[in-house]
Design a protein around this motif. Structure first.
Motif, PDB file in Angstrom:
ATOM      1  N   LYS A   2      38.362  43.421  39.332  1.00  0.00           N
ATOM      2  CA  LYS A   2      37.225  43.075  40.172  1.00  0.00           C
ATOM      3  C   LYS A   2      36.164  42.361  39.346  1.00  0.00           C
ATOM      4  O   LYS A   2      35.827  42.773  38.243  1.00  0.00           O
ATOM      5  CB  LYS A   2      36.604  44.345  40.774  1.00  0.00           C
ATOM      6  CG  LYS A   2      37.579  45.178  41.617  1.00  0.00           C
ATOM      7  CD  LYS A   2      37.519  44.806  43.064  1.00  0.00           C
ATOM      8  CE  LYS A   2      38.420  45.716  43.906  1.00  0.00           C
ATOM      9  NZ  LYS A   2      37.875  47.061  44.073  1.00  0.00           N
ATOM     10  N   ASN A   3      35.633  41.271  39.933  1.00  0.00           N
ATOM     11  CA  ASN A   3      34.499  40.535  39.364  1.00  0.00           C
ATOM     12  C   ASN A   3      34.709  40.160  37.900  1.00  0.00           C
ATOM     13  O   ASN A   3      33.835  40.368  37.046  1.00  0.00           O
ATOM     14  CB  ASN A   3      33.217  41.352  39.537  1.00  0.00           C
ATOM     15  CG  ASN A   3      32.863  41.545  41.001  1.00  0.00           C
ATOM     16  OD1 ASN A   3      32.824  40.596  41.786  1.00  0.00           O
ATOM     17  ND2 ASN A   3      32.620  42.800  41.386  1.00  0.00           N
ATOM     18  N   VAL A   4      35.893  39.623  37.611  1.00  0.00           N
ATOM     19  CA  VAL A   4      36.178  39.101  36.274  1.00  0.00           C
ATOM     20  C   VAL A   4      36.421  37.605  36.382  1.00  0.00           C
ATOM     21  O   VAL A   4      36.814  37.096  37.438  1.00  0.00           O
ATOM     22  CB  VAL A   4      37.401  39.795  35.637  1.00  0.00           C
ATOM     23  CG1 VAL A   4      37.170  41.288  35.526  1.00  0.00           C
ATOM     24  CG2 VAL A   4      38.673  39.517  36.434  1.00  0.00           C
ATOM     25  N   SER A   5      36.194  36.899  35.302  1.00  0.00           N
ATOM     26  CA  SER A   5      36.403  35.459  35.274  1.00  0.00           C
ATOM     27  C   SER A   5      37.875  35.153  35.042  1.00  0.00           C
ATOM     28  O   SER A   5      38.520  35.750  34.165  1.00  0.00           O
ATOM     29  CB  SER A   5      35.566  34.828  34.158  1.00  0.00           C
ATOM     30  OG  SER A   5      35.946  33.487  33.936  1.00  0.00           O
ATOM     31  N   ILE A  19      42.552  39.170  41.749  1.00  0.00           N
ATOM     32  CA  ILE A  19      41.157  39.350  41.353  1.00  0.00           C
ATOM     33  C   ILE A  19      40.291  39.427  42.607  1.00  0.00           C
ATOM     34  O   ILE A  19      40.378  38.566  43.488  1.00  0.00           O
ATOM     35  CB  ILE A  19      40.661  38.197  40.460  1.00  0.00           C
ATOM     36  CG1 ILE A  19      41.472  38.132  39.160  1.00  0.00           C
ATOM     37  CG2 ILE A  19      39.174  38.354  40.146  1.00  0.00           C
ATOM     38  CD1 ILE A  19      41.090  36.970  38.250  1.00  0.00           C
ATOM     39  N   THR A  21      36.368  39.433  44.053  1.00  0.00           N
ATOM     40  CA  THR A  21      35.045  38.977  43.626  1.00  0.00           C
ATOM     41  C   THR A  21      34.063  39.062  44.782  1.00  0.00           C
ATOM     42  O   THR A  21      34.378  38.650  45.905  1.00  0.00           O
ATOM     43  CB  THR A  21      35.107  37.517  43.123  1.00  0.00           C
ATOM     44  OG1 THR A  21      36.146  37.388  42.144  1.00  0.00           O
ATOM     45  CG2 THR A  21      33.782  37.109  42.506  1.00  0.00           C
ATOM     46  N   ASP A  22      32.877  39.579  44.505  1.00  0.00           N
ATOM     47  CA  ASP A  22      31.795  39.624  45.490  1.00  0.00           C
ATOM     48  C   ASP A  22      30.786  38.527  45.159  1.00  0.00           C
ATOM     49  O   ASP A  22      30.363  38.396  43.999  1.00  0.00           O
ATOM     50  CB  ASP A  22      31.097  40.981  45.465  1.00  0.00           C
ATOM     51  CG  ASP A  22      32.067  42.120  45.759  1.00  0.00           C
ATOM     52  OD1 ASP A  22      32.884  41.973  46.674  1.00  0.00           O
ATOM     53  OD2 ASP A  22      31.989  43.148  45.051  1.00  0.00           O
ATOM     54  N   TYR A  23      30.388  37.747  46.170  1.00  0.00           N
ATOM     55  CA  TYR A  23      29.481  36.627  45.958  1.00  0.00           C
ATOM     56  C   TYR A  23      28.178  36.840  46.715  1.00  0.00           C
ATOM     57  O   TYR A  23      28.190  37.326  47.845  1.00  0.00           O
ATOM     58  CB  TYR A  23      30.121  35.321  46.422  1.00  0.00           C
ATOM     59  CG  TYR A  23      31.299  34.892  45.584  1.00  0.00           C
ATOM     60  CD1 TYR A  23      31.112  34.231  44.380  1.00  0.00           C
ATOM     61  CD2 TYR A  23      32.608  35.163  45.993  1.00  0.00           C
ATOM     62  CE1 TYR A  23      32.195  33.839  43.598  1.00  0.00           C
ATOM     63  CE2 TYR A  23      33.690  34.775  45.228  1.00  0.00           C
ATOM     64  CZ  TYR A  23      33.471  34.112  44.035  1.00  0.00           C
ATOM     65  OH  TYR A  23      34.535  33.735  43.273  1.00  0.00           O
ATOM     66  N   GLN A  27      26.359  31.252  48.018  1.00  0.00           N
ATOM     67  CA  GLN A  27      26.744  30.729  46.705  1.00  0.00           C
ATOM     68  C   GLN A  27      27.745  29.585  46.851  1.00  0.00           C
ATOM     69  O   GLN A  27      28.642  29.612  47.693  1.00  0.00           O
ATOM     70  CB  GLN A  27      27.353  31.812  45.828  1.00  0.00           C
ATOM     71  CG  GLN A  27      27.777  31.287  44.447  1.00  0.00           C
ATOM     72  CD  GLN A  27      27.941  32.372  43.423  1.00  0.00           C
ATOM     73  OE1 GLN A  27      27.397  33.464  43.581  1.00  0.00           O
ATOM     74  NE2 GLN A  27      28.662  32.095  42.367  1.00  0.00           N
ATOM     75  N   SER A  80      33.169  38.249  50.438  1.00  0.00           N
ATOM     76  CA  SER A  80      33.790  39.059  49.397  1.00  0.00           C
ATOM     77  C   SER A  80      35.254  38.652  49.372  1.00  0.00           C
ATOM     78  O   SER A  80      35.953  38.785  50.380  1.00  0.00           O
ATOM     79  CB  SER A  80      33.651  40.547  49.716  1.00  0.00           C
ATOM     80  OG  SER A  80      34.314  41.328  48.754  1.00  0.00           O
ATOM     81  N   ARG A  82      39.305  38.227  47.933  1.00  0.00           N
ATOM     82  CA  ARG A  82      40.465  38.814  47.258  1.00  0.00           C
ATOM     83  C   ARG A  82      41.390  37.643  46.957  1.00  0.00           C
ATOM     84  O   ARG A  82      41.948  37.045  47.864  1.00  0.00           O
ATOM     85  CB  ARG A  82      41.165  39.853  48.137  1.00  0.00           C
ATOM     86  CG  ARG A  82      40.260  41.005  48.574  1.00  0.00           C
ATOM     87  CD  ARG A  82      39.803  41.841  47.400  1.00  0.00           C
ATOM     88  NE  ARG A  82      38.934  42.946  47.799  1.00  0.00           N
ATOM     89  CZ  ARG A  82      37.609  42.907  47.775  1.00  0.00           C
ATOM     90  NH1 ARG A  82      36.983  41.805  47.394  1.00  0.00           N
ATOM     91  NH2 ARG A  82      36.894  43.944  48.122  1.00  0.00           N
TER      92      ARG A  82
END
Length: 272
Positions: A2-5, A19, A21-23, A27, A80, A82
């Motif tokens: 989660k929330n990794v580059s 991965i 990710t929450d934005y 954004q 959000s 996935r």
């Protein structure tokens, strides 16, 4: 994960990297590209994906398949995500252009499970089997018509991108032709050659695509007025004809969608 580059994990020896990710609202992920193919699913909100060739609007409960090395931009509207980042060699069947697809319950549940995998998940066990099943499920998806083509020439592309940013039902072929210093007939012929549609058909679809993010926070009646339709019924008929579902199915406040998100939140909290 989660929330990794992606840049920090792209080297990992796994064909599928899940991965989540929450934005923050609004954004924009500016123009970029990935070495891997990407399956980008919006668990909430609406995404708009731009490439040089077109614009794809991704409603809630849908995803977009982005080919490897495709330069693209993504606008996140309460999203959000996935994502699956996939080695190109593992998916020779991946489409050559971005493609919006439905995400049925099984695929959604597999995605929610996969983003909790450790970075070096076990390929021989349950996690590896889920990764393989994800690819099988994605391969079965049929494309949905949530896109418009962007012309290759700069002058026509500029007209189209400006229209997508601010759709106006009053725009005419004659007005567009005048802006390109062409006759209406020559303009229409050139536009059709570059997009496959007449300018009027293209603008009609673009207006309907613009409705999808608006429906998150406005009623069908409000969106119909804002986009210049004669009545909510006319808007609903046009939307349903193009996308196969009425606009009321795309509101953020649908009871079924709220329930799906609550259930997802509960599952993730339990998993944590």
């Amino acid at each position: 994960m989660k929330n990794v580059s992606l840049a920090d994990v792209d080297h990992v020896d796994r064909a599928v990297l899940p991965i989540g990710t929450d934005y923050p609202p609004g954004q924009v992920l500016d123009w970029h590209r990935h070495r891997r193919a990407q399956f980008l699913y919006g668990a909430t909100g609406v995404m708009v994906v731009d490439t040089a060739e077109g614009t794809w609007t991704v409603p809630p409960e849908r995803a977009v398949l982005i080919p490897a090395a495709t330069r693209h931009r993504v606008r996140m509207l309460g999203v959000s995500t996935r994502s699956l980042y996939i080695e190109p060699g593992a998916v020779p069947w991946w489409p050559g252009t971005c493609t919006v697809v439905e995400v049925p319950p099984l695929l959604r549940e597999l995605l929610l499970v996969a983003v909790d995998f450790p970075l070096d998940y076990n390929l021989a066990g349950r996690e590896g089997s889920i990764a393989e099943l994800l690819l099988y499920e994605i391969a079965e998806r049929a494309p949905l018509p949530f896109h418009v083509a962007i012309p290759a020439s700069a002058d026509l592309a500029g007209l189209c991108r400006a229209y997508l940013a601010a759709p106006d039902a009053g725009v005419t072929n004659a007005a567009w032709a005048a802006r390109t210093a062409m006759s209406e007939r020559a303009f229409t012929r050139r536009f059709r050659a570059e997009t496959g549609d007449s300018p009027a058909v293209w603008r009609s679809r673009a207006r309907l695509l613009a409705a999808v993010p608006l429906l998150r926070t406005a009623s069908v009646s409000e969106v119909a007025v804002r986009l210049g339709y004669a009545s909510p019924a006319a808007f609903t008929a046009a939307f349903t004809r193009v996308f196969g579902l009425p606009p009321s199915r795309f509101g953020e406040n649908r009871q079924g969608h709220r329930s799906d998100l609550r259930n997802a939140d509960v599952r993730e909290k339990c998993a944590g």
